[in-house]
Design a protein around this motif. Structure first.
Motif, PDB file in Angstrom:
ATOM      1  N   SER A  85      -3.479  10.331   8.287  1.00  0.00           N
ATOM      2  CA  SER A  85      -3.993  10.771   6.990  1.00  0.00           C
ATOM      3  C   SER A  85      -5.512  10.801   6.981  1.00  0.00           C
ATOM      4  N   GLU A  86      -6.050  11.498   6.024  1.00  0.00           N
ATOM      5  CA  GLU A  86      -7.475  11.377   5.737  1.00  0.00           C
ATOM      6  C   GLU A  86      -7.716   9.985   5.173  1.00  0.00           C
ATOM      7  N   GLN A  87      -8.962   9.621   5.008  1.00  0.00           N
ATOM      8  CA  GLN A  87      -9.285   8.277   4.516  1.00  0.00           C
ATOM      9  C   GLN A  87      -8.721   8.070   3.123  1.00  0.00           C
ATOM     10  N   LYS A  88      -8.043   6.929   2.937  1.00  0.00           N
ATOM     11  CA  LYS A  88      -7.430   6.590   1.663  1.00  0.00           C
ATOM     12  C   LYS A  88      -7.929   5.227   1.197  1.00  0.00           C
ATOM     13  N   THR A  89      -7.992   5.055  -0.118  1.00  0.00           N
ATOM     14  CA  THR A  89      -8.373   3.780  -0.709  1.00  0.00           C
ATOM     15  C   THR A  89      -7.164   3.185  -1.401  1.00  0.00           C
ATOM     16  N   THR A  90      -6.796   1.972  -1.013  1.00  0.00           N
ATOM     17  CA  THR A  90      -5.622   1.282  -1.555  1.00  0.00           C
ATOM     18  C   THR A  90      -6.032  -0.071  -2.101  1.00  0.00           C
ATOM     19  N   LYS A  91      -5.042  -0.809  -2.601  1.00  0.00           N
ATOM     20  CA  LYS A  91      -5.317  -2.155  -3.112  1.00  0.00           C
ATOM     21  C   LYS A  91      -5.753  -3.108  -2.014  1.00  0.00           C
ATOM     22  N   LEU A  92      -5.394  -2.824  -0.769  1.00  0.00           N
ATOM     23  CA  LEU A  92      -5.773  -3.692   0.339  1.00  0.00           C
ATOM     24  C   LEU A  92      -7.161  -3.377   0.875  1.00  0.00           C
ATOM     25  N   GLY A  93      -7.527  -2.116   0.837  1.00  0.00           N
ATOM     26  CA  GLY A  93      -8.792  -1.687   1.410  1.00  0.00           C
ATOM     27  C   GLY A  93      -8.755  -0.207   1.714  1.00  0.00           C
ATOM     28  N   THR A  94      -9.745   0.261   2.462  1.00  0.00           N
ATOM     29  CA  THR A  94      -9.859   1.676   2.805  1.00  0.00           C
ATOM     30  C   THR A  94      -9.464   1.879   4.258  1.00  0.00           C
ATOM     31  N   GLY A  95      -8.661   2.915   4.509  1.00  0.00           N
ATOM     32  CA  GLY A  95      -8.221   3.147   5.872  1.00  0.00           C
ATOM     33  C   GLY A  95      -7.448   4.433   6.019  1.00  0.00           C
ATOM     34  N   HIS A  96      -6.635   4.495   7.070  1.00  0.00           N
ATOM     35  CA  HIS A  96      -5.879   5.703   7.404  1.00  0.00           C
ATOM     36  C   HIS A  96      -4.420   5.333   7.632  1.00  0.00           C
ATOM     37  N   PHE A  97      -3.510   6.144   7.075  1.00  0.00           N
ATOM     38  CA  PHE A  97      -2.082   5.979   7.309  1.00  0.00           C
ATOM     39  C   PHE A  97      -1.697   6.723   8.584  1.00  0.00           C
TER      40      PHE A  97
ATOM     41  N   ALA B  64       0.852  -1.175   0.000  1.00  0.00           N
ATOM     42  CA  ALA B  64       0.000   0.000   0.000  1.00  0.00           C
ATOM     43  C   ALA B  64       0.886   1.222   0.000  1.00  0.00           C
ATOM     44  N   ASP B  65       0.441   2.277  -0.661  1.00  0.00           N
ATOM     45  CA  ASP B  65       1.164   3.539  -0.685  1.00  0.00           C
ATOM     46  C   ASP B  65       0.206   4.648  -0.279  1.00  0.00           C
ATOM     47  N   GLU B  66       0.701   5.554   0.561  1.00  0.00           N
ATOM     48  CA  GLU B  66      -0.157   6.627   1.022  1.00  0.00           C
ATOM     49  C   GLU B  66      -0.628   7.432  -0.167  1.00  0.00           C
ATOM     50  N   GLY B  67      -1.932   7.668  -0.212  1.00  0.00           N
ATOM     51  CA  GLY B  67      -2.511   8.452  -1.286  1.00  0.00           C
ATOM     52  C   GLY B  67      -2.864   7.639  -2.509  1.00  0.00           C
ATOM     53  N   ALA B  68      -2.516   6.347  -2.537  1.00  0.00           N
ATOM     54  CA  ALA B  68      -2.794   5.531  -3.706  1.00  0.00           C
ATOM     55  C   ALA B  68      -4.297   5.312  -3.850  1.00  0.00           C
ATOM     56  N   THR B  69      -4.784   5.413  -5.075  1.00  0.00           N
ATOM     57  CA  THR B  69      -6.182   5.148  -5.363  1.00  0.00           C
ATOM     58  C   THR B  69      -6.244   4.122  -6.464  1.00  0.00           C
ATOM     59  N   VAL B  70      -7.064   3.110  -6.297  1.00  0.00           N
ATOM     60  CA  VAL B  70      -7.135   2.048  -7.287  1.00  0.00           C
ATOM     61  C   VAL B  70      -8.583   1.806  -7.655  1.00  0.00           C
ATOM     62  N   SER B  71      -8.774   1.193  -8.829  1.00  0.00           N
ATOM     63  CA  SER B  71     -10.103   0.740  -9.227  1.00  0.00           C
ATOM     64  C   SER B  71     -10.144  -0.758  -9.063  1.00  0.00           C
ATOM     65  N   TYR B  72     -11.306  -1.284  -8.781  1.00  0.00           N
ATOM     66  CA  TYR B  72     -11.452  -2.699  -8.501  1.00  0.00           C
ATOM     67  C   TYR B  72     -12.138  -3.393  -9.664  1.00  0.00           C
ATOM     68  N   GLY B  73     -11.685  -4.599  -9.939  1.00  0.00           N
ATOM     69  CA  GLY B  73     -12.230  -5.366 -11.040  1.00  0.00           C
ATOM     70  C   GLY B  73     -13.490  -6.111 -10.639  1.00  0.00           C
ATOM     71  N   PRO B  74     -13.991  -6.964 -11.517  1.00  0.00           N
ATOM     72  CA  PRO B  74     -15.204  -7.736 -11.216  1.00  0.00           C
ATOM     73  C   PRO B  74     -15.001  -8.594  -9.979  1.00  0.00           C
ATOM     74  N   GLY B  75     -16.068  -8.792  -9.245  1.00  0.00           N
ATOM     75  CA  GLY B  75     -16.020  -9.652  -8.081  1.00  0.00           C
ATOM     76  C   GLY B  75     -15.522  -8.977  -6.833  1.00  0.00           C
ATOM     77  N   VAL B  76     -15.399  -7.634  -6.839  1.00  0.00           N
ATOM     78  CA  VAL B  76     -14.907  -6.914  -5.678  1.00  0.00           C
ATOM     79  C   VAL B  76     -15.948  -5.908  -5.236  1.00  0.00           C
ATOM     80  N   SER B  77     -16.258  -5.928  -3.944  1.00  0.00           N
ATOM     81  CA  SER B  77     -17.224  -4.989  -3.390  1.00  0.00           C
ATOM     82  C   SER B  77     -16.583  -4.247  -2.245  1.00  0.00           C
ATOM     83  N   HIS B  78     -16.628  -2.906  -2.267  1.00  0.00           N
ATOM     84  CA  HIS B  78     -16.014  -2.132  -1.197  1.00  0.00           C
ATOM     85  C   HIS B  78     -16.712  -0.773  -1.112  1.00  0.00           C
ATOM     86  N   GLU B  79     -17.418  -0.553  -0.015  1.00  0.00           N
ATOM     87  CA  GLU B  79     -18.124   0.704   0.170  1.00  0.00           C
ATOM     88  C   GLU B  79     -17.241   1.675   0.932  1.00  0.00           C
TER      89      GLU B  79
END
Length: 363
Positions: free
Chosen positions: A148-160, A11-26
């Protein structure tokens, strides 16, 4: 002197990713909650702690042996400690340190309560202000530098969460160590229904497992964990993707090194190129994994530290013999195994399929 960042998580601070089929994340942002998190910035995480051991020659020697670092500056009567050992002198061991400040635990507890229950270390940054020598007594303080403010990464959403540790010898600042973690809510992945690609799953090494697998219904295993790719090792993994095993070579002293590093640990040179490994090696050390079980793996399996003919060592699965027949000194040959459409890993196939008990040296 500032050390290159060492990435230790996916995970990298500030990283934003898009998720492919079969992934759900609110994702939802609670501004009031983020204000509560920001209030922890600047609060102490540790105050006036002392290192459990002074800087000492045995720990320096063990470190250099483990890292393969033969720099003469780290041995002899006027030896200094390798700068990258900075954090070693502050570690609390299994018993930990006394006098811990409560703010850091409160912050992590607040994130846990909000559902950010998973944690991964993402990177560290060190700055060296003076060399450390055997006999130096280390004291240190730590502060919560940023949330950090809330960030979305390849692992999930959270705070650094970043902490900064200041290390001193007497009144003198010797170095700083910034350490960043991600507290996150993991991505919820829906069940995959497609068949795994034929020929891409590693077959069990034991005949009994093979027979059992042939009689059972197909299983849909979770995806194998991905390697952590960062700016220092991206070239290695690009080579693996192209079925080439590349070793870094210092262009100043000609030394080969693995894992990939931004600079040479023998001469300090920062320039390098690569050579392609021939693929021959031997098992230098190994473990057989039985427990804990991971859904993407089929225990028992052997993981070897392989010494390549070129002289460097790297870790990989040992295939081609039952895991209880792997021995130190076993000759192996490089293969590239494709686990799915995106993941290729180097593995090592035994070249002596008739390995017998006691044939090879034990370490």
């Amino acid at each position: 002197m500032r050390d290159a960042r060492c990435a230790v998580g996916d995970a990298d601070e500030g990283a934003t990713v898009s998720y492919g089929p079969g992934v759900s994340h609110e994702v939802a942002v609670d501004e009031e909650f983020e204000k509560r998190l920001k209030a922890y910035e600047g609060r102490p995480a540790a105050v006036a702690r002392a290192g459990k051991d002074p800087v000492n020659a045995p720990m320096i020697r063990h470190w250099c042996e483990a890292m393969g670092d033969t720099n003469p500056a780290y041995a002899g009567r006027d030896a200094i400690a390798p700068p990258t050992m900075l954090q070693v002198w502050t570690m609390g061991g299994l018993s930990g340190h006394t006098g811990r400040a409560h703010a850091y635990d409160e912050l992590l507890g607040l994130l846990d309560e909000a559902g950010y229950t998973s944690v991964v270390a993402t990177d560290c940054e060190q700055e060296y202000l003076r060399p450390l020598r055997p006999g130096d007594e280390i004291t240190f303080d730590s502060v919560i530098e940023s949330v950090s403010e809330q960030k979305t990464t390849k692992l999930g959403t959270g705070h650094f969460v970043t902490t900064r540790m200041d290390l001193r010898v007497g009144p003198d600042l010797a170095g700083t160590h910034r350490f960043r973690i991600l507290k996150y809510t993991p991505i919820r992945r829906t069940e995959r229904t497609e068949e795994p690609p034929q020929g891409r799953q590693q077959r069990p090494s034991q005949p009994e497992q093979e027979a059992k697998s042939s009689q059972s219904a197909p299983r849909h295993k979770p995806a194998r964990p991905r390697p952590v790719v960062n700016r220092d090792n991206a070239g290695f993994w690009e080579g693996v993707r192209r079925r080439r095993l590349l070793i870094q070579r210092c262009t100043d002293c000609g030394g080969l090194r693995h894992p990939w590093l931004p600079g040479c640990n023998a001469c300090g040179g920062m320039d390098w190129d690569t050579v392609e490994a021939g693929g021959e090696g031997t098992v230098y050390s190994y473990v057989v994994m039985h427990h804990p079980p991971f859904p993407a793996f089929d225990p028992p399996y052997a993981v070897g530290l392989i010494e390549l003919a070129e002289g460097v060592r790297m870790i990989g699965n040992v295939l081609g013999v039952p895991c209880d027949k792997v021995r130190i000194g076993l000759p192996v040959r490089l293969e590239f195994q494709e686990y799915d459409e995106e993941l290729v890993l180097p593995v090592w196939r035994a070249q002596d399929g008739t390995a017998q008990e006691g044939t090879y040296e034990h370490r």
